[in-house]
Scaffold this motif. Sequence first.
Motif, PDB file in Angstrom:
ATOM      1  N   LEU A   1      -4.980  -1.794   5.578  1.00 23.35           N
ATOM      2  CA  LEU A   1      -5.960  -0.827   5.711  1.00 23.35           C
ATOM      3  C   LEU A   1      -7.048  -0.778   5.233  1.00 23.35           C
ATOM      4  N   MET A   2      -7.132  -1.230   3.876  1.00 21.52           N
ATOM      5  CA  MET A   2      -8.164  -1.240   2.784  1.00 21.52           C
ATOM      6  C   MET A   2      -9.104  -2.379   3.328  1.00 21.52           C
ATOM      7  N   ASP A   3      -8.543  -3.378   3.843  1.00 25.31           N
ATOM      8  CA  ASP A   3      -9.389  -4.706   4.582  1.00 25.31           C
ATOM      9  C   ASP A   3     -10.069  -4.178   5.730  1.00 25.31           C
ATOM     10  N   ALA A   4      -9.377  -3.380   6.725  1.00 20.91           N
ATOM     11  CA  ALA A   4      -9.864  -2.989   7.826  1.00 20.91           C
ATOM     12  C   ALA A   4     -10.913  -2.157   7.538  1.00 20.91           C
ATOM     13  N   ALA A   5     -10.811  -1.081   6.619  1.00 21.76           N
ATOM     14  CA  ALA A   5     -11.811  -0.194   6.298  1.00 21.76           C
ATOM     15  C   ALA A   5     -13.191  -0.828   5.817  1.00 21.76           C
ATOM     16  N   SER A   6     -12.738  -1.975   4.880  1.00 23.32           N
ATOM     17  CA  SER A   6     -13.994  -2.786   4.476  1.00 23.32           C
ATOM     18  C   SER A   6     -14.776  -3.685   5.402  1.00 23.32           C
ATOM     19  N   GLY A   7     -14.328  -3.939   6.629  1.00 28.12           N
ATOM     20  CA  GLY A   7     -14.937  -4.597   7.625  1.00 28.12           C
ATOM     21  C   GLY A   7     -15.881  -3.933   8.514  1.00 28.12           C
ATOM     22  N   ASP A   8     -16.212  -4.779   9.568  1.00 23.54           N
ATOM     23  CA  ASP A   8     -17.255  -3.972  10.405  1.00 23.54           C
ATOM     24  C   ASP A   8     -16.697  -3.973  11.932  1.00 23.54           C
ATOM     25  N   ASP A   9     -15.503  -4.254  12.215  1.00 23.26           N
ATOM     26  CA  ASP A   9     -14.905  -4.351  13.531  1.00 23.26           C
ATOM     27  C   ASP A   9     -14.069  -3.119  13.750  1.00 23.26           C
ATOM     28  N   ALA A  10     -14.127  -2.660  15.130  1.00 23.41           N
ATOM     29  CA  ALA A  10     -13.563  -1.459  15.612  1.00 23.41           C
ATOM     30  C   ALA A  10     -11.860  -2.250  15.760  1.00 23.41           C
ATOM     31  N   ILE A  11     -10.729  -1.158  15.663  1.00 23.98           N
ATOM     32  CA  ILE A  11      -9.353  -1.619  15.525  1.00 23.98           C
ATOM     33  C   ILE A  11      -8.765  -0.923  16.758  1.00 23.98           C
ATOM     34  N   PRO A  12      -7.943  -1.678  17.628  1.00 24.54           N
ATOM     35  CA  PRO A  12      -6.965  -1.068  18.567  1.00 24.54           C
ATOM     36  C   PRO A  12      -6.125  -0.311  17.965  1.00 24.54           C
ATOM     37  N   PHE A  13      -5.982   0.933  18.757  1.00 17.65           N
ATOM     38  CA  PHE A  13      -4.773   1.462  18.334  1.00 17.65           C
ATOM     39  C   PHE A  13      -3.951   2.231  19.284  1.00 17.65           C
ATOM     40  N   VAL A  14      -2.811   2.508  19.045  1.00 16.62           N
ATOM     41  CA  VAL A  14      -1.954   3.403  20.331  1.00 16.62           C
ATOM     42  C   VAL A  14      -1.396   4.351  19.310  1.00 16.62           C
TER      43      VAL A  14
ATOM     44  N   ASN B   1      14.240  20.183  23.283  1.00 19.58           N
ATOM     45  CA  ASN B   1      12.999  19.636  24.016  1.00 19.58           C
ATOM     46  C   ASN B   1      11.622  19.649  23.355  1.00 19.58           C
ATOM     47  N   VAL B   2      11.806  19.751  22.167  1.00 22.20           N
ATOM     48  CA  VAL B   2      10.620  19.646  21.311  1.00 22.20           C
ATOM     49  C   VAL B   2      10.580  18.620  20.454  1.00 22.20           C
ATOM     50  N   LYS B   3       9.398  17.944  20.255  1.00 26.36           N
ATOM     51  CA  LYS B   3       9.294  16.533  19.448  1.00 26.36           C
ATOM     52  C   LYS B   3       9.019  17.122  17.742  1.00 26.36           C
ATOM     53  N   LYS B   4       9.865  16.472  17.189  1.00 27.47           N
ATOM     54  CA  LYS B   4      10.010  16.789  15.888  1.00 27.47           C
ATOM     55  C   LYS B   4       9.747  15.517  14.747  1.00 27.47           C
ATOM     56  N   GLY B   5       8.171  15.365  14.868  1.00 27.90           N
ATOM     57  CA  GLY B   5       7.654  14.389  13.690  1.00 27.90           C
ATOM     58  C   GLY B   5       7.838  13.173  14.464  1.00 27.90           C
ATOM     59  N   GLN B   6       8.126  12.756  15.707  1.00 25.25           N
ATOM     60  CA  GLN B   6       8.352  11.360  16.215  1.00 25.25           C
ATOM     61  C   GLN B   6       7.187  10.619  16.575  1.00 25.25           C
ATOM     62  N   MET B   7       6.096  11.058  16.576  1.00 22.29           N
ATOM     63  CA  MET B   7       4.463  10.533  16.732  1.00 22.29           C
ATOM     64  C   MET B   7       4.259   9.538  15.628  1.00 22.29           C
ATOM     65  N   ILE B   8       3.597   8.573  16.306  1.00 20.46           N
ATOM     66  CA  ILE B   8       3.236   7.571  15.147  1.00 20.46           C
ATOM     67  C   ILE B   8       1.892   6.876  15.680  1.00 20.46           C
ATOM     68  N   ILE B   9       1.287   6.101  14.818  1.00 24.26           N
ATOM     69  CA  ILE B   9       0.251   5.513  15.300  1.00 24.26           C
ATOM     70  C   ILE B   9       0.173   3.908  14.776  1.00 24.26           C
ATOM     71  N   PHE B  10       0.022   3.154  15.643  1.00 29.10           N
ATOM     72  CA  PHE B  10       0.079   1.563  15.505  1.00 29.10           C
ATOM     73  C   PHE B  10      -1.221   1.292  15.603  1.00 29.10           C
ATOM     74  N   LEU B  11      -1.637   0.571  14.456  1.00 31.76           N
ATOM     75  CA  LEU B  11      -3.038  -0.166  14.504  1.00 31.76           C
ATOM     76  C   LEU B  11      -2.837  -1.600  14.399  1.00 31.76           C
ATOM     77  N   ASN B  12      -3.787  -2.387  15.395  1.00 31.15           N
ATOM     78  CA  ASN B  12      -3.495  -3.822  15.540  1.00 31.15           C
ATOM     79  C   ASN B  12      -2.111  -4.166  16.099  1.00 31.15           C
ATOM     80  N   ASP B  13      -1.696  -3.458  16.779  1.00 28.79           N
ATOM     81  CA  ASP B  13       0.053  -3.676  17.036  1.00 28.79           C
ATOM     82  C   ASP B  13       1.042  -3.671  16.038  1.00 28.79           C
ATOM     83  N   LYS B  14       0.791  -3.046  15.046  1.00 32.43           N
ATOM     84  CA  LYS B  14       1.759  -2.845  13.865  1.00 32.43           C
ATOM     85  C   LYS B  14       1.722  -1.339  13.909  1.00 32.43           C
TER      86      LYS B  14
END
Length: 161
Positions: A81-94, A11-24
């Motif tokens: 990620l490097m391109d996004a870090a160098s930009g000025d726009d907020a990035i959607p995430f899940v 019943n416990v999660k074992k590292g299955q959590m992930i982050i999507f940035l810009n739907d990827k």
Amino acid sequence: MTDVTFNSNKNVKKGQMIIFLNDKPVAYAKSATLTINNNITDTSNKFDGMWDTGIITGHGYTITTESLITEQKDATSYKALMDAASGDDAIPFVFGTLKKTVDEVTGDITGVAIDTASPSWKGSINISSFELQSESKNLATSTLNGTGTGKLVPVAATPGA
């Protein structure tokens, strides 16, 4: 008697959590962290005696992910990620539970998504820091830290999805 059982091996999660940035997905992520912060304003006064009191006057969140450096197609690579870090726009995430499709013959993962049968959270971040690290005899990694902008939105699980 109840139908509920508590079994740590099932019943416990074992590292299955992930982050999507810009739907990827963040490619080859080793970790994914979502932190919710509350701003607490001190309201302590003489009527409270020796106890501190406070009220929540604001909310915030941050995300952090560490990943192996790759140029994997259809994923958020270190170059993206490097391109996004160098930009000025907020990035959607899940932030949510990883659901993967595996090739039955090769065992390779052929697709990844956020599992809609489990709850997830979405919002937007400004990248506050991005680090590339490469050491002799080790795999090269990247670490991204992002600060939320706007509301963090809970996404309810869809049973049977």
